[in-house]
Design a protein around this motif. Structure first.
Motif, PDB file in Angstrom:
ATOM      1  N   LEU A   1       0.734  -1.350   0.123  1.00  0.00           N
ATOM      2  CA  LEU A   1       0.087   0.020   0.056  1.00  0.00           C
ATOM      3  C   LEU A   1       0.938   1.257  -0.103  1.00  0.00           C
ATOM      4  O   LEU A   1       0.192   2.325  -0.763  1.00  0.00           O
ATOM      5  CB  LEU A   1      -0.957  -0.005   1.192  1.00  0.00           C
ATOM      6  CG  LEU A   1      -1.887   1.048   1.572  1.00  0.00           C
ATOM      7  CD1 LEU A   1      -2.691   1.160   0.093  1.00  0.00           C
ATOM      8  CD2 LEU A   1      -2.840   1.031   2.613  1.00  0.00           C
ATOM      9  N   THR A   2       2.148   1.283   0.674  1.00  0.00           N
ATOM     10  CA  THR A   2       2.793   2.415   1.016  1.00  0.00           C
ATOM     11  C   THR A   2       3.410   2.563  -0.376  1.00  0.00           C
ATOM     12  O   THR A   2       3.374   3.909  -1.069  1.00  0.00           O
ATOM     13  CB  THR A   2       4.139   2.106   1.797  1.00  0.00           C
ATOM     14  OG1 THR A   2       3.460   1.804   3.161  1.00  0.00           O
ATOM     15  CG2 THR A   2       4.871   3.175   1.873  1.00  0.00           C
ATOM     16  N   VAL A   3       3.916   1.668  -1.146  1.00  0.00           N
ATOM     17  CA  VAL A   3       4.395   1.842  -2.473  1.00  0.00           C
ATOM     18  C   VAL A   3       3.461   2.156  -3.580  1.00  0.00           C
ATOM     19  O   VAL A   3       3.666   3.258  -4.387  1.00  0.00           O
ATOM     20  CB  VAL A   3       5.018   0.480  -2.983  1.00  0.00           C
ATOM     21  CG1 VAL A   3       5.508   0.603  -4.491  1.00  0.00           C
ATOM     22  CG2 VAL A   3       6.210   0.041  -2.285  1.00  0.00           C
ATOM     23  N   ILE A   4       2.004   1.920  -3.534  1.00  0.00           N
ATOM     24  CA  ILE A   4       1.205   2.301  -4.286  1.00  0.00           C
ATOM     25  C   ILE A   4       0.829   3.872  -4.218  1.00  0.00           C
ATOM     26  O   ILE A   4       0.759   4.535  -5.131  1.00  0.00           O
ATOM     27  CB  ILE A   4      -0.289   1.418  -4.077  1.00  0.00           C
ATOM     28  CG1 ILE A   4       0.120   0.016  -4.708  1.00  0.00           C
ATOM     29  CG2 ILE A   4      -1.274   2.249  -4.868  1.00  0.00           C
ATOM     30  CD1 ILE A   4      -0.945  -1.070  -4.248  1.00  0.00           C
ATOM     31  N   LEU A   5       0.834   4.075  -2.952  1.00  0.00           N
ATOM     32  CA  LEU A   5       0.569   5.657  -2.297  1.00  0.00           C
ATOM     33  C   LEU A   5       1.785   6.758  -3.043  1.00  0.00           C
ATOM     34  O   LEU A   5       1.516   7.699  -3.556  1.00  0.00           O
ATOM     35  CB  LEU A   5       0.427   5.603  -1.290  1.00  0.00           C
ATOM     36  CG  LEU A   5      -0.907   5.244  -0.536  1.00  0.00           C
ATOM     37  CD1 LEU A   5      -0.834   5.045   1.265  1.00  0.00           C
ATOM     38  CD2 LEU A   5      -1.930   5.980  -1.055  1.00  0.00           C
ATOM     39  N   TRP A   6       2.766   5.746  -2.863  1.00  0.00           N
ATOM     40  CA  TRP A   6       4.189   6.807  -3.571  1.00  0.00           C
ATOM     41  C   TRP A   6       4.067   6.937  -5.052  1.00  0.00           C
ATOM     42  O   TRP A   6       4.132   8.050  -5.631  1.00  0.00           O
ATOM     43  CB  TRP A   6       5.369   5.954  -3.391  1.00  0.00           C
ATOM     44  CG  TRP A   6       5.982   5.924  -1.874  1.00  0.00           C
ATOM     45  CD1 TRP A   6       5.522   6.864  -0.903  1.00  0.00           C
ATOM     46  CD2 TRP A   6       6.951   5.084  -1.116  1.00  0.00           C
ATOM     47  NE1 TRP A   6       6.360   6.563   0.075  1.00  0.00           N
ATOM     48  CE2 TRP A   6       7.144   5.498   0.124  1.00  0.00           C
ATOM     49  CE3 TRP A   6       7.724   4.191  -1.813  1.00  0.00           C
ATOM     50  CZ2 TRP A   6       8.086   4.762   0.886  1.00  0.00           C
ATOM     51  CZ3 TRP A   6       8.474   3.407  -0.966  1.00  0.00           C
ATOM     52  CH2 TRP A   6       8.547   3.639   0.325  1.00  0.00           C
ATOM     53  N   ILE A   7       3.585   5.826  -5.642  1.00  0.00           N
ATOM     54  CA  ILE A   7       3.351   5.987  -7.300  1.00  0.00           C
ATOM     55  C   ILE A   7       2.314   6.827  -7.755  1.00  0.00           C
ATOM     56  O   ILE A   7       2.258   7.455  -8.693  1.00  0.00           O
ATOM     57  CB  ILE A   7       3.174   4.340  -7.785  1.00  0.00           C
ATOM     58  CG1 ILE A   7       4.529   3.614  -7.530  1.00  0.00           C
ATOM     59  CG2 ILE A   7       2.859   4.612  -9.391  1.00  0.00           C
ATOM     60  CD1 ILE A   7       4.412   2.244  -8.184  1.00  0.00           C
TER      61      ILE A   7
ATOM     62  N   HIS B   1      -3.268  11.921  -5.494  1.00  0.00           N
ATOM     63  CA  HIS B   1      -3.752  12.204  -4.243  1.00  0.00           C
ATOM     64  C   HIS B   1      -3.081  13.302  -3.669  1.00  0.00           C
ATOM     65  O   HIS B   1      -3.457  14.184  -2.606  1.00  0.00           O
ATOM     66  CB  HIS B   1      -3.736  11.028  -3.282  1.00  0.00           C
ATOM     67  CG  HIS B   1      -2.565  10.361  -3.097  1.00  0.00           C
ATOM     68  ND1 HIS B   1      -1.300  11.066  -2.719  1.00  0.00           N
ATOM     69  CD2 HIS B   1      -1.887   9.075  -3.582  1.00  0.00           C
ATOM     70  CE1 HIS B   1      -0.328  10.007  -2.557  1.00  0.00           C
ATOM     71  NE2 HIS B   1      -0.695   9.181  -3.383  1.00  0.00           N
ATOM     72  N   HIS B   2      -1.881  13.793  -4.401  1.00  0.00           N
ATOM     73  CA  HIS B   2      -0.971  15.025  -4.028  1.00  0.00           C
ATOM     74  C   HIS B   2      -0.545  14.907  -2.560  1.00  0.00           C
ATOM     75  O   HIS B   2      -0.309  16.171  -1.910  1.00  0.00           O
ATOM     76  CB  HIS B   2      -2.006  16.260  -4.201  1.00  0.00           C
ATOM     77  CG  HIS B   2      -2.469  16.460  -5.465  1.00  0.00           C
ATOM     78  ND1 HIS B   2      -1.646  16.615  -6.486  1.00  0.00           N
ATOM     79  CD2 HIS B   2      -3.625  16.479  -6.039  1.00  0.00           C
ATOM     80  CE1 HIS B   2      -2.530  16.947  -7.584  1.00  0.00           C
ATOM     81  NE2 HIS B   2      -3.604  16.618  -7.282  1.00  0.00           N
ATOM     82  N   PHE B   3      -0.485  13.767  -1.772  1.00  0.00           N
ATOM     83  CA  PHE B   3       0.235  13.653  -0.716  1.00  0.00           C
ATOM     84  C   PHE B   3       1.732  13.396  -0.939  1.00  0.00           C
ATOM     85  O   PHE B   3       2.097  12.016  -1.691  1.00  0.00           O
ATOM     86  CB  PHE B   3      -0.273  12.589   0.326  1.00  0.00           C
ATOM     87  CG  PHE B   3      -1.798  12.870   0.675  1.00  0.00           C
ATOM     88  CD1 PHE B   3      -2.056  14.173   1.566  1.00  0.00           C
ATOM     89  CD2 PHE B   3      -2.938  12.003   0.479  1.00  0.00           C
ATOM     90  CE1 PHE B   3      -3.263  14.327   1.866  1.00  0.00           C
ATOM     91  CE2 PHE B   3      -4.090  12.349   0.868  1.00  0.00           C
ATOM     92  CZ  PHE B   3      -4.066  13.821   1.648  1.00  0.00           C
TER      93      PHE B   3
ATOM     94  N   VAL C   1       3.311  10.344   3.094  1.00  0.00           N
ATOM     95  CA  VAL C   1       2.963   8.897   3.202  1.00  0.00           C
ATOM     96  C   VAL C   1       3.692   7.994   3.980  1.00  0.00           C
ATOM     97  O   VAL C   1       3.079   7.085   4.702  1.00  0.00           O
ATOM     98  CB  VAL C   1       2.834   8.442   1.513  1.00  0.00           C
ATOM     99  CG1 VAL C   1       2.840   7.165   1.622  1.00  0.00           C
ATOM    100  CG2 VAL C   1       1.918   9.245   0.722  1.00  0.00           C
ATOM    101  N   THR C   2       4.974   8.215   3.788  1.00  0.00           N
ATOM    102  CA  THR C   2       6.000   7.282   4.607  1.00  0.00           C
ATOM    103  C   THR C   2       5.622   7.508   6.020  1.00  0.00           C
ATOM    104  O   THR C   2       5.816   6.491   6.789  1.00  0.00           O
ATOM    105  CB  THR C   2       7.560   7.750   4.527  1.00  0.00           C
ATOM    106  OG1 THR C   2       7.611   7.895   2.900  1.00  0.00           O
ATOM    107  CG2 THR C   2       8.451   6.670   5.120  1.00  0.00           C
TER     108      THR C   2
END
Length: 324
Positions: free
Chosen positions: A124-130, A135-137, A142-143
């Motif tokens: 999920l973390t990697v998906i949010l980074w990508i 989402h502009h976070f 995110v980390t």
């Protein structure tokens, strides 16, 4: 890089025990591939975070996790393969005397609940980074958010005290200090003075195409590990100067910073040039000597520079990294 090297040391020990005749080959190959793999991702090195922070503070540009992945992944894979073939040619010996004395057969075990939770949260973390552009976070938010989720008592992955002790506070303070330094250089117009001095020296130079600045950036950054051993310090010193250089000649500053970060990732000549090399070099078996590392670097360094220039002309300039 040091974390990845520490994680792979037991792998090196296991393979070295099994393939004893190629212990030196493995001892050189693993840290070199760790360093080449730094180019694959934005989180591959702390210098990437510093360089992008300086880019954001001094210009309107930025580089997201996904952008760095798209731009850096092909180069990282290609230069890793080239390094693999060169090291194999120099150091690999015919496989013989395979030791099976200490070989232990392990049955495949199913993932535990904690391992499944960790796999889901890391994915999920990697998906949010990508997906940062959606989402502009930013990557830091995110980390931190996912780290806090992982240490929650109900998640039961890692305790607060244990997590707190594992954080590299010195690196965090160094990155924060480097970012503050970049802001001060802009605020008190130090960069304006540097730009003026550079203009006095180089105002007569006419750049008709991007080849000359490309070569200057590549040669300067790839060789920078010879006179500044710290990876992160190289970013602090050279990124502001190269941003000024880019402004003087009307270059794409995002491209300048990205290419410079890829260049500063090269650090093979001495064990002190990288913590990954130092960890393997300080191992009690000492898989390579300083002389061997220098000779290897003499071969890989020009290949690294040429590959950067070739990748620029066949790929980078077509995906938003054209210098002019």
């Amino acid at each position: 890089t040091s974390g990845r090297a520490a994680a792979l040391l037991p792998v090196y020990q296991a393979f070295g025990d099994r393939f004893n005749s190629n212990r030196q080959y493995l001892g050189i190959l693993m840290p070199v591939l760790i360093l080449m793999g730094t180019n694959l991702s934005l989180i591959g090195a702390g210098s990437h975070i510093i360089g992008i922070g300086l880019l954001e503070n001094q210009t309107d540009g930025s580089i997201s996790y996904l952008q760095f992945l798209i731009w850096g992944f092909p180069f990282g894979i290609i230069i890793a393969i080239l390094s693999l073939f060169m090291i194999k040619k120099f150091y690999m010996k015919p496989v013989e005397n395979i030791s099976t004395e200490n070989l232990i057969q392990h049955e495949k075990q199913p993932l535990t609940k904690k391992e499944k939770k960790a796999a889901v949260l890391i994915s999920l973390t990697v998906i949010l980074w990508i997906t940062e552009p959606l989402h502009h976070f930013d990557i830091a938010f995110v980390t931190i958010l996912m780290s806090l989720i992982m240490i929650m008592p109900k998640i039961d992955l890692i305790g607060w005290r244990e997590a707190f002790n594992r954080v590299s506070w010195s690196l965090i303070f160094f990155v924060a200090g480097a970012t503050a330094l970049g802001n001060l250089l802009v605020k008190y117009k130090v960069l304006d003075v540097i730009q003026h001095q550079l203009y006095q020296v180089m105002h007569h130079v006419k750049l008709t195409n991007e080849f000359v600045p490309l070569v200057i950036i590549v040669v300067l950054t790839v060789t920078s590990h010879l006179y500044i051993t710290s990876h992160t310090t190289r970013a602090v010193v050279f990124i502001p100067l190269l941003i000024v250089f880019g402004k003087m000649f009307g270059l794409n500053l995002t491209a300048v910073v990205f290419i410079a970060l890829i260049g500063t990732n090269y650090c093979l000549t001495f064990p002190v040039s990288s913590k990954a090399l130092l960890l393997f070099y300080e191992n009690k078996e000492r898989p390579f000597t300083i002389k061997q590392l220098m000779y290897l670097s003499l071969g890989i360094m020009p290949v690294y520079m040429i590959t950067m220039i070739v990748i620029y002309y066949v790929y980078w300039q077509y995906v938003g990294l054209a210098l002019k």
